[in-house]
Structures are given as C-alpha cells and as structure tokens.
Design a protein around this motif. Structure first.
Motif, PDB file in Angstrom:
ATOM      1  N   VAL A 151       0.109   1.048 -14.589  1.00 35.92           N
ATOM      2  CA  VAL A 151       0.258   0.530 -13.199  1.00 35.92           C
ATOM      3  C   VAL A 151       0.249  -0.871 -13.234  1.00 35.92           C
ATOM      4  CG1 VAL A 151      -0.650   0.556 -11.058  1.00 35.92           C
ATOM      5  CG2 VAL A 151      -1.034   2.628 -12.235  1.00 35.92           C
ATOM      6  N   ASP A 152       1.297  -1.586 -12.534  1.00 34.51           N
ATOM      7  CA  ASP A 152       1.333  -3.072 -12.607  1.00 34.51           C
ATOM      8  C   ASP A 152       0.632  -3.640 -11.415  1.00 34.51           C
ATOM      9  OD1 ASP A 152       2.751  -3.121 -15.304  1.00 34.51           O
ATOM     10  OD2 ASP A 152       4.732  -2.611 -14.088  1.00 34.51           O
ATOM     11  N   VAL A 153       0.169  -4.920 -11.537  1.00 35.02           N
ATOM     12  CA  VAL A 153      -0.639  -5.388 -10.430  1.00 35.02           C
ATOM     13  C   VAL A 153       0.079  -6.847 -10.632  1.00 35.02           C
ATOM     14  CG1 VAL A 153      -2.649  -5.979  -9.188  1.00 35.02           C
ATOM     15  CG2 VAL A 153      -2.505  -3.815 -10.535  1.00 35.02           C
ATOM     16  N   VAL A 154       0.703  -7.221  -9.759  1.00 35.55           N
ATOM     17  CA  VAL A 154       1.344  -8.821  -9.989  1.00 35.55           C
ATOM     18  C   VAL A 154       0.708  -9.666  -8.782  1.00 35.55           C
ATOM     19  CG1 VAL A 154       3.409 -10.028 -10.087  1.00 35.55           C
ATOM     20  CG2 VAL A 154       3.209  -7.739 -10.737  1.00 35.55           C
ATOM     21  N   PHE A 155       0.125 -10.911  -9.197  1.00 43.25           N
ATOM     22  CA  PHE A 155      -0.321 -11.507  -8.048  1.00 43.25           C
ATOM     23  C   PHE A 155       0.835 -12.825  -7.875  1.00 43.25           C
ATOM     24  CE2 PHE A 155      -4.131  -9.863  -9.684  1.00 43.25           C
ATOM     25  CZ  PHE A 155      -5.079  -9.378  -8.807  1.00 43.25           C
ATOM     26  N   GLY A 156       0.695 -13.190  -6.808  1.00 39.16           N
ATOM     27  CA  GLY A 156       1.802 -14.336  -6.620  1.00 39.16           C
ATOM     28  C   GLY A 156       1.184 -15.543  -6.103  1.00 39.16           C
ATOM     29  N   ASP A 157       1.897 -16.663  -5.903  1.00 38.64           N
ATOM     30  CA  ASP A 157       1.457 -18.128  -5.390  1.00 38.64           C
ATOM     31  C   ASP A 157       0.539 -17.976  -4.310  1.00 38.64           C
ATOM     32  OD1 ASP A 157       2.313 -19.472  -7.964  1.00 38.64           O
ATOM     33  OD2 ASP A 157       4.449 -19.386  -7.230  1.00 38.64           O
ATOM     34  N   ALA A 158      -0.460 -18.647  -4.111  1.00 40.42           N
ATOM     35  CA  ALA A 158      -1.227 -18.864  -2.853  1.00 40.42           C
ATOM     36  C   ALA A 158      -0.164 -19.607  -1.931  1.00 40.42           C
ATOM     37  CB  ALA A 158      -2.339 -19.388  -2.983  1.00 40.42           C
ATOM     38  N   PHE A 159      -0.206 -19.318  -0.512  1.00 43.11           N
ATOM     39  CA  PHE A 159       0.540 -20.118   0.515  1.00 43.11           C
ATOM     40  C   PHE A 159       0.020 -19.898   1.590  1.00 43.11           C
ATOM     41  CE2 PHE A 159       1.939 -15.523   0.995  1.00 43.11           C
ATOM     42  CZ  PHE A 159       1.964 -15.610   2.314  1.00 43.11           C
ATOM     43  N   GLU A 160       0.315 -21.134   2.504  1.00 42.12           N
ATOM     44  CA  GLU A 160      -0.491 -20.883   3.999  1.00 42.12           C
ATOM     45  C   GLU A 160       0.095 -20.152   5.118  1.00 42.12           C
ATOM     46  OE1 GLU A 160      -3.240 -22.831   4.464  1.00 42.12           O
ATOM     47  OE2 GLU A 160      -3.639 -23.590   2.549  1.00 42.12           O
ATOM     48  N   ALA A 161      -0.360 -19.672   5.925  1.00 42.70           N
ATOM     49  CA  ALA A 161       0.112 -18.890   6.933  1.00 42.70           C
ATOM     50  C   ALA A 161       0.963 -19.868   7.822  1.00 42.70           C
ATOM     51  CB  ALA A 161      -0.778 -18.214   7.532  1.00 42.70           C
ATOM     52  N   ILE A 162       0.640 -20.969   7.865  1.00 41.52           N
ATOM     53  CA  ILE A 162       1.417 -21.905   9.111  1.00 41.52           C
ATOM     54  C   ILE A 162       1.980 -22.807   7.804  1.00 41.52           C
ATOM     55  CG2 ILE A 162       1.358 -23.725  10.604  1.00 41.52           C
ATOM     56  CD1 ILE A 162      -1.047 -22.193  11.995  1.00 41.52           C
ATOM     57  N   GLU A 163       3.348 -23.077   7.713  1.00 41.86           N
ATOM     58  CA  GLU A 163       4.064 -23.950   6.807  1.00 41.86           C
ATOM     59  C   GLU A 163       3.504 -25.329   7.237  1.00 41.86           C
ATOM     60  OE1 GLU A 163       8.528 -24.814   5.144  1.00 41.86           O
ATOM     61  OE2 GLU A 163       8.210 -23.803   7.250  1.00 41.86           O
ATOM     62  N   GLY A 164       3.328 -26.026   6.057  1.00 41.28           N
ATOM     63  CA  GLY A 164       2.811 -27.457   6.245  1.00 41.28           C
ATOM     64  C   GLY A 164       1.485 -27.630   6.204  1.00 41.28           C
ATOM     65  N   ALA A 165       0.590 -26.489   6.380  1.00 36.18           N
ATOM     66  CA  ALA A 165      -0.882 -26.386   6.779  1.00 36.18           C
ATOM     67  C   ALA A 165      -1.291 -26.928   5.481  1.00 36.18           C
ATOM     68  CB  ALA A 165      -1.120 -25.406   7.546  1.00 36.18           C
ATOM     69  N   HIS A 223       0.891  -1.263  -0.088  1.00 35.21           N
ATOM     70  CA  HIS A 223       0.016  -0.005   0.070  1.00 35.21           C
ATOM     71  C   HIS A 223       0.732   1.314  -0.203  1.00 35.21           C
ATOM     72  CE1 HIS A 223      -3.634   2.165   0.177  1.00 35.21           C
ATOM     73  NE2 HIS A 223      -3.653   2.338   1.548  1.00 35.21           N
ATOM     74  N   SER A 224       0.966   1.755  -1.243  1.00 32.31           N
ATOM     75  CA  SER A 224       1.777   3.012  -1.206  1.00 32.31           C
ATOM     76  C   SER A 224       0.893   4.204  -1.760  1.00 32.31           C
ATOM     77  CB  SER A 224       3.022   2.833  -2.128  1.00 32.31           C
ATOM     78  OG  SER A 224       2.575   2.563  -3.359  1.00 32.31           O
ATOM     79  N   HIS A 225      -0.339   3.811  -2.418  1.00 42.29           N
ATOM     80  CA  HIS A 225      -1.185   5.105  -2.838  1.00 42.29           C
ATOM     81  C   HIS A 225      -2.564   4.858  -2.662  1.00 42.29           C
ATOM     82  CE1 HIS A 225      -2.933   7.926  -5.763  1.00 42.29           C
ATOM     83  NE2 HIS A 225      -1.689   8.367  -5.876  1.00 42.29           N
ATOM     84  N   ASN A 226      -3.628   5.801  -2.548  1.00 40.74           N
ATOM     85  CA  ASN A 226      -4.962   5.590  -2.648  1.00 40.74           C
ATOM     86  C   ASN A 226      -5.586   4.802  -3.339  1.00 40.74           C
ATOM     87  OD1 ASN A 226      -5.169   6.941  -0.027  1.00 40.74           O
ATOM     88  ND2 ASN A 226      -5.373   9.011  -0.795  1.00 40.74           N
ATOM     89  N   ILE A 227      -5.050   4.499  -4.756  1.00 41.55           N
ATOM     90  CA  ILE A 227      -5.646   3.956  -5.656  1.00 41.55           C
ATOM     91  C   ILE A 227      -5.356   2.251  -5.694  1.00 41.55           C
ATOM     92  CG2 ILE A 227      -5.817   5.829  -7.209  1.00 41.55           C
ATOM     93  CD1 ILE A 227      -3.661   3.978  -9.000  1.00 41.55           C
ATOM     94  N   ASP A 228      -4.407   2.129  -4.782  1.00 40.29           N
ATOM     95  CA  ASP A 228      -4.293   0.691  -4.788  1.00 40.29           C
ATOM     96  C   ASP A 228      -5.195  -0.424  -4.356  1.00 40.29           C
ATOM     97  OD1 ASP A 228      -1.520   1.519  -5.114  1.00 40.29           O
ATOM     98  OD2 ASP A 228      -0.897   1.427  -2.986  1.00 40.29           O
ATOM     99  N   GLY A 229      -6.154  -0.107  -3.504  1.00 39.18           N
ATOM    100  CA  GLY A 229      -7.113  -0.975  -3.189  1.00 39.18           C
ATOM    101  C   GLY A 229      -8.146  -0.947  -4.329  1.00 39.18           C
ATOM    102  N   PRO A 230      -8.625   0.195  -5.007  1.00 43.34           N
ATOM    103  CA  PRO A 230      -9.479   0.194  -6.110  1.00 43.34           C
ATOM    104  C   PRO A 230      -8.925  -0.473  -7.197  1.00 43.34           C
ATOM    105  CG  PRO A 230      -9.775   2.389  -5.046  1.00 43.34           C
ATOM    106  CD  PRO A 230      -8.709   1.548  -4.318  1.00 43.34           C
ATOM    107  N   MET A 231      -7.710  -0.370  -7.619  1.00 42.10           N
ATOM    108  CA  MET A 231      -7.014  -1.025  -8.671  1.00 42.10           C
ATOM    109  C   MET A 231      -7.055  -2.472  -8.651  1.00 42.10           C
ATOM    110  SD  MET A 231      -5.375  -0.683 -11.281  1.00 42.10           S
ATOM    111  CE  MET A 231      -4.834   1.275 -11.416  1.00 42.10           C
ATOM    112  N   VAL A 232      -6.744  -2.985  -7.380  1.00 40.78           N
ATOM    113  CA  VAL A 232      -6.861  -4.749  -7.216  1.00 40.78           C
ATOM    114  C   VAL A 232      -8.232  -4.807  -7.317  1.00 40.78           C
ATOM    115  CG1 VAL A 232      -6.541  -6.294  -5.521  1.00 40.78           C
ATOM    116  CG2 VAL A 232      -4.685  -4.748  -5.740  1.00 40.78           C
ATOM    117  N   MET A 233      -9.245  -4.080  -6.795  1.00 38.76           N
ATOM    118  CA  MET A 233     -10.642  -4.459  -6.988  1.00 38.76           C
ATOM    119  C   MET A 233     -11.052  -4.601  -8.438  1.00 38.76           C
ATOM    120  SD  MET A 233     -12.910  -2.317  -4.015  1.00 38.76           S
ATOM    121  CE  MET A 233     -14.236  -2.713  -5.093  1.00 38.76           C
TER     122      MET A 233
END
Length: 230
Positions: A169-183, A47-57
């Motif tokens: 404006v670039d929006v880059v989605f990464g690989d999904a991961f679990e908060a707890i390793e191995g979960a 989050h570095s700009h106000n448009i980040d949320g609307p951009m992702v939406m």
C-alpha cells in the motif's frame, strides 16, 4: 470548555498503527519529510477503503487526530478510538462539539486528519466538502495532501473486507499549501493561527478556498499515481 483530544493518546494510536500496518501489509511511504515538523497541520486524505485512516496514522511522522463518523464509535471501539485521540463527528448535522475539538487540536499545534470527500468512495477527490476549507481558513493551518493507493485494488483471500495480507500500500505525502492563495500564517505564539483570519470566513472565501483545495488535491493524486505507477 470543550475538551481537546490527548496528543499523548494520538501518539499511542500512532504506535499501534505502526505495528498493525507494517505487520499486516507492506506500506511504502513517500514524501513524509514534507510534513511540517511542528505546528498545526491538516492532512487531507483520499478515502477508498476502511484502512486508509489507520494506515496514515501508522506511517505519518506525527500523531494524528482524525475526524471519524460517529457510526464507527460502537461497542468497545468507542472508548478505544476516544482513548487514542480520535474525534467523533456527526456527518448529518452541524456538530459544534466536534468542530470545537478539531479546532482545539490545531490551536495546540497538532495534526488534524480529514477525509475531504466526506465518505468512502472512489478516493479520487472528485467531490470535496467545505469542512476542510473551514478548518484551514479558520485556523490558518497548512494542508498536506495525502494519497493512499492500493488499499482497494483487490479484496483479501482470508478477509474480503481487507486488502490481501502483506500486499503493498503506497502512502504519498505532498507539499503543504495554504487554503487561501498568498496567505501566510503569522507567528501567534504557539497557536499557529493567522492574525485576522476570522474576517475571511465568508461564504465566497470558503467557496474559493474549496475550489483551490480540490485543484491542489487532484494534482497531488495524479502525481502520486505517476510516481507509484498505480
């Protein structure tokens, strides 16, 4: 019983976002195929700009319910943001209503958007709050890191508070991961919650999850910068 934001409203918000974001700027979306097609998901967005949320939406493949500071819900924006399924949160206290509504979104298999840094800043994930880990551990939902790059490079000529019109404006989605390793999320019949997950919400577990999350988010941001040349 706490009311859960409307997914239909969030879809309306997504369509509005598509029109505005692609009409005013030139989003380049990378990795959207990495977003799970169904089930609960948490977007962790820098989050570095106000448009980040609307951009992702606007560019995400699924409608998103963002946790947004209550100060943004002023005047006509209050019913508008509520109507498009966004979540008002008090950042200065334990907002139990916002927490319950956010968990409700995930329990219904929706997408929750979070700015883990807590407030607008450098957008580098250098410091993240424990809230993201809490929602991920509590719900069992996978986290998808999202890097928004270029929104704060320079101010626009006509409106200084916005990026230059028609800039990229670039929006880059990464690989999904679990908060707890191995979960692994268990199949609980649509809710997407992990069986037995409630027993792991200790302070130590949340601290470990937060450290793991920060490492994953930082790595994704570095990769996104290499990929986009920003």
């Amino acid at each position: 019983m706490t009311d859960v934001p409307s997914m239909r409203g969030a879809e309306v918000g997504r369509r509005i976002g598509v029109g505005l974001m692609f009409g005013l700027w030139k989003p380049r979306v990378l990795g959207s195929w990495r977003v799970p097609a169904s089930g609960p998901v948490i977007f962790a967005v820098n989050h570095s700009h106000n448009i980040d949320g609307p951009m992702v939406m606007g560019v995400a493949p699924r409608p998103t319910h963002f946790l947004i500071k209550k100060e943004a819900f002023v005047g006509p924006l209050d019913p508008f943001l509520t109507g498009i399924g966004q979540l008002k949160v008090d950042r200065h206290s334990t907002d139990r209503t916002a927490i319950a509504r956010a968990l409700g979104v995930l329990e219904q298999g929706g997408v929750l958007g979070i700015f883990p840094e807590g407030t607008r800043g450098e957008g580098d994930f250098a410091s993240i709050r424990a809230g993201l880990a809490y929602f991920a551990v509590r719900s069992g939902a996978p986290i998808v890191p999202v890097a928004v790059l270029g929104s704060s490079d320079r101010p626009g000529r006509l409106i200084k508070a916005l990026p230059p019109l028609r800039s990229r404006v670039d929006v880059v989605f990464g690989d999904a991961f679990e908060a707890i390793e191995g979960a692994r999320s268990s199949d609980t019949g649509g809710g997407g919650r992990r069986a037995g997950g409630s027993g792991r919400r200790t302070r130590k577990a949340l601290d470990e999850a937060t450290a793991r999350i920060q490492k994953q988010l930082t790595a994704h941001l570095e990769n996104a910068r290499r990929l986009t040349g920003r």
